[in-house]
Enzyme design. Structure first.
Site, PDB file in Angstrom:
ATOM      1  N   MET A 270     -12.206  45.747 -21.750  1.00  0.00           N
ATOM      2  CA  MET A 270     -13.034  46.794 -22.350  1.00  0.00           C
ATOM      3  C   MET A 270     -13.197  46.525 -23.832  1.00  0.00           C
ATOM      4  O   MET A 270     -12.222  46.330 -24.561  1.00  0.00           O
ATOM      5  CB  MET A 270     -12.392  48.172 -22.125  1.00  0.00           C
ATOM      6  CG  MET A 270     -13.160  49.309 -22.766  1.00  0.00           C
ATOM      7  SD  MET A 270     -14.833  49.462 -22.088  1.00  0.00           S
ATOM      8  CE  MET A 270     -15.675  50.168 -23.501  1.00  0.00           C
ATOM      9  N   GLU A 305     -16.452  40.125 -24.034  1.00  0.00           N
ATOM     10  CA  GLU A 305     -16.048  41.331 -24.774  1.00  0.00           C
ATOM     11  C   GLU A 305     -16.310  41.183 -26.271  1.00  0.00           C
ATOM     12  O   GLU A 305     -16.699  42.152 -26.936  1.00  0.00           O
ATOM     13  CB  GLU A 305     -14.570  41.632 -24.525  1.00  0.00           C
ATOM     14  CG  GLU A 305     -14.198  41.814 -23.067  1.00  0.00           C
ATOM     15  CD  GLU A 305     -15.039  42.851 -22.337  1.00  0.00           C
ATOM     16  OE1 GLU A 305     -15.468  43.822 -22.972  1.00  0.00           O
ATOM     17  OE2 GLU A 305     -15.273  42.682 -21.127  1.00  0.00           O
TER      18      GLU A 305
END
Length: 886
Positions: A270, A305
């Protein structure tokens, strides 16, 4: 991200206009022993119109005290929480006027075990508090304007146990004892403007490996035992940051970069601003004893990411309908530093493979446009799929190829500079690309972004005026005049229509795309042309001996050649087409076979023509069809002939590659060896491959570093497929001893290949036990459901033990299990799946359930035809030796 099971369906609505946040001051005190937290916040806001109410997002929180201050006057506010809307309405007696105001709230909540919001992660030794807020779960940690357009700055403070540390988006600017005994308080620097879903916090005894790149400090952090496994990630992060600084022309904008591996984390990773959170298996590897695939995965997930730090964090989509602006771009961008810095991994070929995965899903009626309306958390979470990631990335790759990489990069950088620290739409993005290129990007992109499905480009070529037909021309008086020869040329006729896995499906909409088709013909210069109508004829100089209409394999479309053109291509594919182009050709033919538009015989002839092609990615392009054939199409009379054909085709390649890696061997050969072990062991049932795999698997279970890591997962899987309960016990025992995540998941993934019914039941029971982390439970159960040999038993077990399965549920569990049922291949099981999940509702899985119905129906419908075609082809190839079978 996807959702957890809830007692009611979420129907959250958009927040009303009228109040915008500018700054949050947040403080939290997590209690890891009690799995709870307390907090307080002050939100500085701008009131845009007079009002007595302010609406925020909040769920699963208790609000103890709420006040609103404006112009030095503080009013107590009444808080009304509407659970089904995930909103809190704050009401004051005296109306607020346009201008600045501040909201102060004291609150408390639970550190849940569902891996969403502010939650409790853990190892066998201790617990950790951490966060996962995308897409709509910041509201589970603090009351917030929890929509991406409401960007604000954040000041975050965490009070934690004395022996622990904390990580957040900013750098630590103070660390003071107290306020209570045994506690200390860590304050972080103010963040730039960002959306709530990018806020990050982690608390525990983390240890970090430290480095830097371009004067930006970088840390890779995790539980103390993971620090020795951080070297590769730290090195790769530095490489990627330098690459992106150059590519974007905007230096990394967030001051520091922490990369944190968490013991329980459901998403792969994330992109929290300045603090990327990770699943451990995608971050921590043994730098010297890990597979090529693991090194590449660590690099490319980091690249994905870190790409978000600019594209998603610096510039953020206004709303979730443009999720693809984040995820599609990062999916495309992740391969850029890989291609530039590690060409040995051949990342371009992985892009072709990813495109095929998106095309497979997009061929279903129950697909969706890249950009689609989504209002509730459930609708938003359904968007996190290969359409938003791989399809969007593939369309960007096609567009980049069409306008040229340098022009595309210029458009990207124009877009980032214009919308830095703000929000943007799809139109903002492609208008920037159009301005940079002067091409009709604003017409190409909507056709692929706003309508579902994919084009099928059909191809037929014909030579005009071949040299042998050129004749002298006579005048009307019969006198011979100087010859004028018409130049030979090839007319390539391309036409488009929507490609569907089930061609009998009635499509209401007569779809047309703006397709950049790139033509490569023997002896001619390649060129690209927009196909914007139903049919177009393209002239090519000379009589081309063959034609290929997806140059460089960058197109997001399927191709179908007429019989003569396909025969010509098959003959020259290995010498005239690039590796990427050969992969695209094989994948398109496989899709056409599945849709009943080509025969199985044509596909197998193509595989036979390529069987000496030792490119790993080419082998992987047809391996899934071999697996499917082995699992679903073999009758008793055909099984021996098919497996003998597989052995005769692939044993020579395996003999050339060998079982023992050589010093200095290429990454390509390392990976190919594992692919061949899979094909010969799992499909060909080659006795020698099974024997060696079992021996190496037992060796790996005792001393994993003694077996080449790049073939470990394949030998473990082959051994398990033919293994007994004694071998199963060795696998389970080894799981508890593995020192790296890669080794653990190599063994865990192989469990799904066991076929003894007693062992299969024990594996499923293991999946719902405390031995398996919540993040892994659904994956293990789904893998068993996907095994054609175990499906019936596993499906019956899942239904009978659904309560235990639900107990292990996290955000993605239900949709993942439903997705596994797409591998079923009978109308009875299809109907049973629909009935069961009709009675046992799974949030954020409605489209997945429809896709399951469609896929199972397709397999059931196609099976008799494909079996007949396979049988006929094998009769023509039945002379193959059967030596080497089990």
């Amino acid at each position: 991200m996807v959702l957890i099971f809830l007692p009611m369906l979420a129907v959250a609505q958009r927040l009303p206009a009228g109040v915008t946040p500018e700054h949050y001051t947040l403080s939290f005190t997590p209690d890891l022993q009690k799995a709870a937290f307390t907090g307080q916040e002050t939100i500085e806001v701008q009131v845009l119109k007079a009002t007595s109410t302010i609406v925020l997002n909040a769920i699963e929180l208790q609000l103890q005290e709420v006040t609103i201050t404006q112009a030095e006057k503080t009013q107590a506010a009444q808080a009304s929480l509407v659970q089904e809307k995930e909103q809190a309405t704050l009401t004051v007696a005296e109306q607020l006027q346009p201008g600045p105001a501040s909201i102060h709230i004291k609150f408390s909540g639970t550190l849940n075990d569902k891996l969403r919001g502010f939650y409790l992660a853990g190892t066998k030794e201790r617990g950790y508090a951490t966060t996962q807020f995308e897409s709509t779960d910041a509201r589970r940690a603090f009351p917030a304007f929890d929509e991406p357009e409401f960007k604000a700055k954040f000041d975050i403070t965490l009070t934690v146990d004395k022996a622990d540390t904390a990580i957040s988006n900013g750098r630590i600017i103070s660390d003071t004892p107290g306020p209570a005994d045994g506690k200390h308080t860590i304050q972080f620097s103010t963040t730039p403007k960002m959306s709530t879903y990018l806020v990050a916090m982690a608390v525990g005894d983390f240890e970090c490996a430290e480095g830097a790149a371009d004067n930006i400090p970088i840390r890779v952090c995790g539980t103390p035992d993971k620090k020795p496994l951080s070297a590769a990630a730290l090195r790769y992060a530095g490489e990627i940051l330098k690459f992106y600084n150059q590519y974007y022309g905007i230096p990394y904008p967030f001051g520091k970069l922490d990369i944190v591996g968490l013991p329980d984390f459901e998403a792969g990773a994330m992109e929290n601003t300045g603090a990327i959170f990770y699943r451990e298996s995608l971050l921590f590897i043994d730098d010297k004893n890990s597979s090529v695939d693991s090194h590449q995965a660590v690099f490319e997930v980091l690249a994905h990411e870190m790409a978000h730090q600019w594209f998603g964090d610096l510039v953020t989509m206004k709303w979730w309908d443009n999720l693809w602006l984040n995820e599609g771009f990062a999916t495309w961008m992740a391969l850029k530093p890989s291609q530039a810095l590690h060409p040995e991994w051949n990342a371009t070929l992985d892009a072709v493979k990813a495109t095929n995965g998106a095309l497979e899903l997009d061929a279903l009626m129950n697909t969706h446009p890249i950009r689609v309306k989504a209002e509730t958390p459930e609708e938003i979470n359904e968007l996190f799929d290969p359409i938003s990631y791989e399809k969007a990335g593939a369309v960007l790759r096609m567009l980049e190829s069409y306008v040229s990489p340098d022009v595309f990069r210029r458009g990207v950088n124009m877009y980032l500079r214009k919308f830095s620290y703000g929000n943007a739409t799809a139109e903002d993005f492609w208008n920037a690309l159009g301005a940079a290129s002067g091409r009709p990007v604003d017409r190409i992109m909507p056709a692929f972004v706003d309508q579902a499905g994919e084009p099928l480009v059909t191809v037929k070529s014909a030579c005009q005026n071949p040299p042998a037909e050129a004749k002298p021309v006579k005048s009307k008086r019969g006198r011979r005049r100087r010859e004028t020869k018409l130049q030979p040329k090839t007319l390539v006729t391309v036409a488009q229509r929507r490609f569907l896995a089930d061609p009998s499906t009635v499509v209401k909409k007569d779809q047309i795309w703006m397709v950049p088709v790139c033509v490569k013909a023997g002896g001619s210069k390649p060129f690209c042309q927009i196909l914007s109508q139903r049919e177009l004829t393209l002239p090519v100089t000379g009589c081309a001996p063959w034609v290929f209409v997806n140059g460089n394999a960058t197109g997001y479309y399927r191709t179908q050649y007429d019989k003569a053109d396909l025969q010509k291509l098959s003959l020259v594919a290995q010498t005239e087409l690039s590796t990427a182009e050969r992969i695209a050709l094989v994948q398109d033919e496989a899709a056409l076979v599945g849709a009943g538009q080509e025969s199985m015989a044509i596909f197998l002839d193509l595989v036979a023509a390529l069987h000496t092609d030792a490119e790993r990615a080419v082998v992987e392009s047809y391996s899934p069809t071999l697996d499917y054939t082995n699992s679903y199409l073999l009758s008793e009379s055909d099984a021996n002939d098919f497996r003998a054909w597989v052995r005769s085709n692939f044993q020579p390649m395996m003999m050339k590659v060998g079982w023992i890696p050589l010093a200095g061997e290429s990454a390509e050969t390392h990976t190919l060896r594992g692919d061949l072990i899979h094909i010969l062991g799992m499909v060909g049932e080659d006795a020698e491959t099974i024997r060696k795999s079992t021996s190496l698997a037992e060796q790996y279970l005792k001393a994993p570093d003694s077996v080449d890591a790049s073939m470990a997962k394949d030998v473990l899987s082959v051994a398990a497929r033919y293994g007994n309960d004694g071998l199963f016990e060795q696998y389970v025992s080894a799981l508890r001893q593995m020192h790296s995540p890669e080794q653990y998941y190599n063994v865990s993934a192989a469990l799904a290949e066991f076929r003894d019914p007693r062992v299969v039941e024990r594996i499923l029971e293991l999946g719902v036990s405390d031995e398996v982390r919540n993040q892994d439970a659904a994956h293990l159960i789904s893998a068993v459901l996907s095994n054609a040999d175990d499906q019936k038993l596993a499906w019956g077990w899942v239904k009978a033990h659904w309560a235990a399965v639900e107990k292990k549920n996290t955000m993605a569990s239900g949709p993942e299990i439903i997705n596994a049922t797409r591998k079923f291949c009978s109308s009875e099981m299809r109907d049973d799946v629909q009935i069961f999940f009709g009675e046992h509702k799974v949030p954020a899985a409605d489209r997945t359930l429809k896709q399951s119905f469609e896929d199972i129906s397709g397999c059931t419908r196609n099976r008799p035809r494909l079996q007949t075609e396979l049988s006929g082809w094998l009769q023509l190839h039945s002379g193959t030796s059967r030596a080497g079978s089990r």
